[in-house]
Design a protein around this motif. Structure first.
Motif, PDB file in Angstrom:
ATOM      1  N   ASP A   6       8.284  51.484 -32.636  1.00 54.44           N
ATOM      2  CA  ASP A   6       8.360  52.783 -31.970  1.00 54.44           C
ATOM      3  C   ASP A   6       8.827  52.688 -30.524  1.00 54.44           C
ATOM      4  OD1 ASP A   6       6.191  51.695 -30.659  1.00 54.44           O
ATOM      5  OD2 ASP A   6       4.862  53.419 -30.962  1.00 54.44           O
ATOM      6  N   GLY A   7       9.241  51.482 -30.092  1.00 53.60           N
ATOM      7  CA  GLY A   7       9.721  51.299 -28.725  1.00 53.60           C
ATOM      8  C   GLY A   7       8.678  50.838 -27.741  1.00 53.60           C
ATOM      9  N   THR A   8       7.451  50.617 -28.199  1.00 51.32           N
ATOM     10  CA  THR A   8       6.396  50.108 -27.325  1.00 51.32           C
ATOM     11  C   THR A   8       6.578  48.605 -27.102  1.00 51.32           C
ATOM     12  OG1 THR A   8       4.800  51.767 -28.042  1.00 51.32           O
ATOM     13  CG2 THR A   8       3.909  49.756 -27.072  1.00 51.32           C
ATOM     14  N   VAL A   9       6.449  48.184 -25.861  1.00 45.86           N
ATOM     15  CA  VAL A   9       6.386  46.760 -25.521  1.00 45.86           C
ATOM     16  C   VAL A   9       4.930  46.438 -25.223  1.00 45.86           C
ATOM     17  CG1 VAL A   9       7.096  44.954 -23.917  1.00 45.86           C
ATOM     18  CG2 VAL A   9       8.730  46.720 -24.598  1.00 45.86           C
ATOM     19  N   VAL A  10       4.391  45.450 -25.923  1.00 48.44           N
ATOM     20  CA  VAL A  10       3.022  45.017 -25.694  1.00 48.44           C
ATOM     21  C   VAL A  10       3.077  43.568 -25.227  1.00 48.44           C
ATOM     22  CG1 VAL A  10       2.777  44.492 -28.156  1.00 48.44           C
ATOM     23  CG2 VAL A  10       0.738  44.665 -26.742  1.00 48.44           C
ATOM     24  N   PHE A  11       2.281  43.216 -24.210  1.00 47.72           N
ATOM     25  CA  PHE A  11       2.348  41.853 -23.677  1.00 47.72           C
ATOM     26  C   PHE A  11       0.960  41.380 -23.271  1.00 47.72           C
ATOM     27  CE2 PHE A  11       3.182  44.769 -20.160  1.00 47.72           C
ATOM     28  CZ  PHE A  11       2.296  44.342 -19.190  1.00 47.72           C
ATOM     29  N   GLY A  12       0.823  40.047 -23.162  1.00 45.36           N
ATOM     30  CA  GLY A  12      -0.453  39.480 -22.760  1.00 45.36           C
ATOM     31  C   GLY A  12      -0.375  37.986 -22.576  1.00 45.36           C
ATOM     32  N   SER A  13      -1.408  37.442 -21.933  1.00 45.44           N
ATOM     33  CA  SER A  13      -1.450  36.003 -21.672  1.00 45.44           C
ATOM     34  C   SER A  13      -1.588  35.195 -22.955  1.00 45.44           C
ATOM     35  CB  SER A  13      -2.603  35.671 -20.733  1.00 45.44           C
ATOM     36  OG  SER A  13      -2.391  36.218 -19.451  1.00 45.44           O
ATOM     37  N   GLU A  14      -2.325  35.729 -23.916  1.00 44.10           N
ATOM     38  CA  GLU A  14      -2.542  35.011 -25.164  1.00 44.10           C
ATOM     39  C   GLU A  14      -2.129  35.891 -26.335  1.00 44.10           C
ATOM     40  OE1 GLU A  14      -6.429  33.232 -25.437  1.00 44.10           O
ATOM     41  OE2 GLU A  14      -6.413  32.567 -23.358  1.00 44.10           O
ATOM     42  N   LEU A  15      -1.839  35.241 -27.447  1.00 40.17           N
ATOM     43  CA  LEU A  15      -1.395  35.961 -28.629  1.00 40.17           C
ATOM     44  C   LEU A  15      -2.472  36.903 -29.145  1.00 40.17           C
ATOM     45  CD1 LEU A  15       1.037  36.211 -30.482  1.00 40.17           C
ATOM     46  CD2 LEU A  15       0.193  34.246 -31.777  1.00 40.17           C
ATOM     47  N   LYS A  16      -3.732  36.548 -28.943  1.00 39.96           N
ATOM     48  CA  LYS A  16      -4.825  37.404 -29.410  1.00 39.96           C
ATOM     49  C   LYS A  16      -4.806  38.772 -28.731  1.00 39.96           C
ATOM     50  CE  LYS A  16      -8.226  34.581 -28.478  1.00 39.96           C
ATOM     51  NZ  LYS A  16      -7.578  33.365 -27.956  1.00 39.96           N
ATOM     52  N   VAL A  17      -4.221  38.839 -27.537  1.00 38.64           N
ATOM     53  CA  VAL A  17      -4.098  40.129 -26.844  1.00 38.64           C
ATOM     54  C   VAL A  17      -3.187  41.056 -27.642  1.00 38.64           C
ATOM     55  CG1 VAL A  17      -3.304  41.262 -24.734  1.00 38.64           C
ATOM     56  CG2 VAL A  17      -4.524  39.080 -24.590  1.00 38.64           C
ATOM     57  N   LEU A  18      -2.044  40.546 -28.063  1.00 38.46           N
ATOM     58  CA  LEU A  18      -1.096  41.345 -28.850  1.00 38.46           C
ATOM     59  C   LEU A  18      -1.685  41.732 -30.200  1.00 38.46           C
ATOM     60  CD1 LEU A  18       0.695  39.992 -26.642  1.00 38.46           C
ATOM     61  CD2 LEU A  18       2.511  39.869 -28.349  1.00 38.46           C
ATOM     62  N   MET A  19      -2.523  40.850 -30.747  1.00 38.25           N
ATOM     63  CA  MET A  19      -3.086  41.100 -32.070  1.00 38.25           C
ATOM     64  C   MET A  19      -4.050  42.272 -32.092  1.00 38.25           C
ATOM     65  SD  MET A  19      -3.669  37.109 -33.150  1.00 38.25           S
ATOM     66  CE  MET A  19      -4.493  37.437 -34.703  1.00 38.25           C
ATOM     67  N   GLN A  20      -4.434  42.769 -30.926  1.00 39.34           N
ATOM     68  CA  GLN A  20      -5.297  43.946 -30.893  1.00 39.34           C
ATOM     69  C   GLN A  20      -4.533  45.228 -31.225  1.00 39.34           C
ATOM     70  OE1 GLN A  20      -8.602  43.193 -30.558  1.00 39.34           O
ATOM     71  NE2 GLN A  20      -7.596  41.190 -30.568  1.00 39.34           N
ATOM     72  N   HIS A  21      -3.188  45.154 -31.154  1.00 34.78           N
ATOM     73  CA  HIS A  21      -2.387  46.347 -31.444  1.00 34.78           C
ATOM     74  C   HIS A  21      -2.178  46.450 -32.953  1.00 34.78           C
ATOM     75  CE1 HIS A  21       0.575  49.493 -31.294  1.00 34.78           C
ATOM     76  NE2 HIS A  21       0.500  49.545 -29.977  1.00 34.78           N
ATOM     77  N   PRO A  22      -2.557  47.560 -33.557  1.00 34.56           N
ATOM     78  CA  PRO A  22      -2.486  47.662 -35.025  1.00 34.56           C
ATOM     79  C   PRO A  22      -1.066  47.650 -35.576  1.00 34.56           C
ATOM     80  CG  PRO A  22      -3.063  49.787 -34.038  1.00 34.56           C
ATOM     81  CD  PRO A  22      -3.134  48.779 -32.936  1.00 34.56           C
ATOM     82  N   ALA A  23      -0.060  47.926 -34.739  1.00 34.24           N
ATOM     83  CA  ALA A  23       1.313  47.985 -35.234  1.00 34.24           C
ATOM     84  C   ALA A  23       2.065  46.659 -35.112  1.00 34.24           C
ATOM     85  CB  ALA A  23       2.089  49.082 -34.499  1.00 34.24           C
ATOM     86  N   LEU A  24       1.406  45.620 -34.614  1.00 32.88           N
ATOM     87  CA  LEU A  24       2.082  44.330 -34.495  1.00 32.88           C
ATOM     88  C   LEU A  24       2.442  43.788 -35.875  1.00 32.88           C
ATOM     89  CD1 LEU A  24       2.916  41.941 -32.583  1.00 32.88           C
ATOM     90  CD2 LEU A  24       0.704  40.928 -33.160  1.00 32.88           C
ATOM     91  N   ASP A  25       3.668  43.347 -36.046  1.00 34.58           N
ATOM     92  CA  ASP A  25       4.121  42.744 -37.300  1.00 34.58           C
ATOM     93  C   ASP A  25       3.530  41.340 -37.397  1.00 34.58           C
ATOM     94  OD1 ASP A  25       5.398  41.666 -39.480  1.00 34.58           O
ATOM     95  OD2 ASP A  25       7.438  42.119 -38.798  1.00 34.58           O
ATOM     96  N   ARG A  26       2.557  41.166 -38.302  1.00 32.50           N
ATOM     97  CA  ARG A  26       1.855  39.885 -38.413  1.00 32.50           C
ATOM     98  C   ARG A  26       2.324  39.059 -39.601  1.00 32.50           C
ATOM     99  NH1 ARG A  26      -4.347  41.840 -37.130  1.00 32.50           N
ATOM    100  NH2 ARG A  26      -3.819  43.060 -35.279  1.00 32.50           N
ATOM    101  N   ARG A  27       3.471  39.369 -40.127  1.00 32.59           N
ATOM    102  CA  ARG A  27       4.001  38.497 -41.173  1.00 32.59           C
ATOM    103  C   ARG A  27       4.295  37.124 -40.574  1.00 32.59           C
ATOM    104  NH1 ARG A  27       9.010  41.828 -43.280  1.00 32.59           N
ATOM    105  NH2 ARG A  27       9.061  42.211 -41.023  1.00 32.59           N
TER     106      ARG A  27
END
Length: 642
Positions: A154-175
């Motif tokens: 949807d055009g959102t950029v999500v960022f963080g120091s660790e990968l677990k930060v990004l994993m909090q976003h439900p739309a992250l592609d976790r394949r």
């Protein structure tokens, strides 16, 4: 040291949920237990966890410029900030804190994207400029501090120091990214820019990413590289003096702290040199921390004690049991993606010890890469002499055949272990070095992977990572080439990742004076003969340290921070390894050939072969699968079938 998190929308100014950013920020509480800060405005959300090191009273983040139009969240240290402040003040900027963080916002206002060229330190930061509608991400030159990001559908950029930060976003592609799996089993880590997930990336060392609202997200830009010119005409005597002074300067900058400071002391050359230099710069005894092992084959504490006694440091030692096997699951959760360096166990323990005494610790990491310390460098140079004597067109078929026919003989004296040498001689320089550092080499990975997974890889090999960096190296000097490859791959993906996660798990800041980029640049101008001379690695460094350190610390065989994996897998971890290799977790991925998994276990546990490194790599992958929700969207059988 800190943790950063954030959200930015590239298309509009939608409001982000406060609870989402709070989860992202809280999941990295360990990186900054002292304070937490957030900032929201339309289309932007910034989060920060603080471990207070400098300017304890006014260094809170997010931190803003004078009119609040520029905000930054920052992880790391800008060591030359005291030099930059008066320069920026002369340009009209007003400072309201004594923190290095505030330098970043004013440097951005003054120099824009080129601000990173002025910073000397370790850093990862995200800066929001409202007037320019711009988000700016940056990472330090040698990749000491991490930064992960994802661009969502949807055009959102999500960022963080660790990968677990990004994993909090439900739309992250976790394949799971098949190419990341291939890199992991070759190297023991996943190389930049990949992560284990298809939808997330790591910003590479010495890269920036400038994202403007209303525009598509561009590729990151490189702002620095090290060039091995080897053309410095300096003589040995002058080089020794200059190295000593450069090391003093680097250590001095890293001793700036408003909290208790010390150093790791393993008893090796690098950490001992750092401690000796610190002692010469301090009026108080240096705090030093060491781990001892109850197994003499892995214990260096006696050498650490010699250095500690020579410099009368406040020395702290704890003994770790050689069967320290309780951390496997802890490490799997800590690293967020598969990571297979078993020295993460003692590294975790020494960080745990250090945090009891100090908040900041200096380390000797990075010395082997820049000074030429790894034994594999000397072996590679010997092989290069042989490769140079015959063209590749002759070597490839001749030594390739010998490599296939000669039996593998891990049990034999080294002189009879010719199979690996024959295989190396059949390859070009980059391919040969990749082969030498691979945990599971090409033939093993081919046997390990299922036919469906090999189809999914479509011919991709982790060798491509080394090829890409080899093309950028700008040198064909045998030593300089492999030093460059390690600075771009092993140092960033393995060493820096290990130390960052292990130290941050204990809210400990680790600083690396041997990774000071002016020092690295200068060393790259020196002839390779100053680094490896005959069979002696780190020649210049050791000569420079002779007045400061005992001879047996400088010139003993390199030991490394290792654990007795081979014995573990035939002893206390025997059943756990068997259950993991042959259990449902690995089988359920569809990635592996079950017959080869059984072969690895049976051959190792019977004593026929030493497959300990391969089994550890698989064990950590299995632990990652169990302790992460990464396989909430697993690799689908249909995708594997190709």
């Amino acid at each position: 040291m800190c943790g950063i998190a954030g959200l930015f929308h590239t298309r509009d100014k939608r409001e982000f949920p406060r609870d989402l950013l709070q989860r992202m920020n809280d999941i990295q509480l360990h990186r900054g237990p002292d304070e937490g800060g957030v900032h929201f405005e339309p289309g932007v959300a910034l989060g920060h966890r603080r471990l207070s090191i400098i300017d304890l009273s006014t260094g809170q983040q997010p931190l803003f410029n004078e009119d609040g139009s520029v905000a930054v969240v920052f992880n790391g240290e800008i060591y030359n900030y005291r030099e930059l402040v008066p320069e920026l003040e002369r340009c009209g900027h007003r400072f309201h804190t004594r923190s290095d963080t505030e330098v970043i916002v004013h440097a951005w206002e003054q120099w824009g994207e080129d601000c990173v060229q002025r910073f000397r330190g370790m850093f990862a930061f995200a800066l929001w400029d409202r007037n320019r509608n711009t988000l700016f991400l940056a990472r330090d030159r040698l990749g000491v501090k991490p930064l992960h990001y994802a661009v969502l559908a949807d055009g959102t950029v999500v960022f963080g120091s660790e990968l677990k930060v990004l994993m909090q976003h439900p739309a992250l592609d976790r394949r799971i990214d098949p190419c990341a799996v291939e890199e992991y089993f070759a190297l023991g880590y996943i190389a930049e820019p990949r992560t284990i997930f298809e939808g997330a990336k790591k910003l590479g060392p010495a890269q920036t990413l400038t994202i403007r609202r209303g525009e598509s997200v561009p590729a990151p830009k490189n702002y620095w590289d090290v060039r091995f010119t080897l053309d410095n005409p300096i003589g040995l005597t002058d080089a020794l003096a200059e190295l000593t002074e450069r090391l003093r300067e680097s250590v001095r900058l890293r001793m700036i702290s408003d909290v208790p400071l010390g150093a790791f002391l393993s008893g090796g050359v690098d950490s001992s040199a750092v401690v000796a230099t610190m002692a010469g710069l301090s009026t108080e005894p240096v705090n030093t921390c060491s781990i001892a092992f109850d197994d003499a084959l892995f214990d260096e504490s006696e050498f650490a004690r010699k250095v500690a006694e020579r410099y009368q440091t406040s020395h702290y030692v704890e003994t770790v049991q050689s069967d320290d096997i309780d951390l496997i699951d802890t490490l799997a959760a800590l690293y967020d993606e598969p990571y297979a360096d078993s020295s993460a166990i003692p590294t975790y323990r020494v960080c745990q010890l250090a945090r009891k005494k100090v908040t900041v610790a200096l380390s000797g990491d990075g010395g082997d890469e820049s000074f030429g310390g790894y034994r594999r460098y000397r072996l590679h140079m010997m092989e290069e002499k042989l490769r140079a004597s015959l063209p590749l067109g002759v070597r490839r078929p001749m030594f390739g055949m010998l490599g296939r026919l000669y039996p593998k003989a891990d049990w034999a004296p080294r002189v009879f272990r010719a199979k690996t040498t024959f295989q190396a001689l059949a390859r070009d320089s980059v391919q040969a070095y990749f082969h030498s550092v691979s945990i599971l080499r090409d033939d093993m990975r081919r046997r390990l992977y299922s036919s469906g997974f090999k189809a999914q890889l479509a011919g991709y090999s982790a060798l491509d990572v080394f090829r890409r960096h080899g093309e950028a190296a700008g040198t064909d000097d045998p030593l300089a080439l492999v030093q460059y490859l390690d600075l771009k791959t092993y140092l960033v993906g393995d060493i820096n990742t290990k130390v960052d996660r292990a130290s941050m798990a204990h809210s400990l800041e680790v600083r690396e004076p041997l990774m000071d980029h002016p020092l690295v640049e200068w060393l790259a101008t020196l002839p390779s003969g100053f680094k490896v001379k005959g069979q002696e690695g780190k020649y210049l460094f050791k000569k420079a340290m002779e007045p400061l350190l005992p001879h047996d610390v400088l010139y003993r065989s390199k030991m490394g921070f290792s654990v007795p994996l081979a014995r573990w897998f035939r002893g206390p971890l025997k059943q756990r390894v068997r259950d993991a290799m042959l259990g449902e977790t690995l089988a359920g991925t569809g990635l592996f050939n079950p017959d080869y998994l059984r072969h690895l276990v049976d051959a190792h546990q019977s004593g026929v072969r030493d497959y300990s490194a391969s089994l550890w790599t698989l064990l950590m992958f299995e632990a990652f699968l169990r302790h992460s929700d990464a396989f909430a969207t697993p690799v689908e059988p249909a995708r594997l079938a190709g």
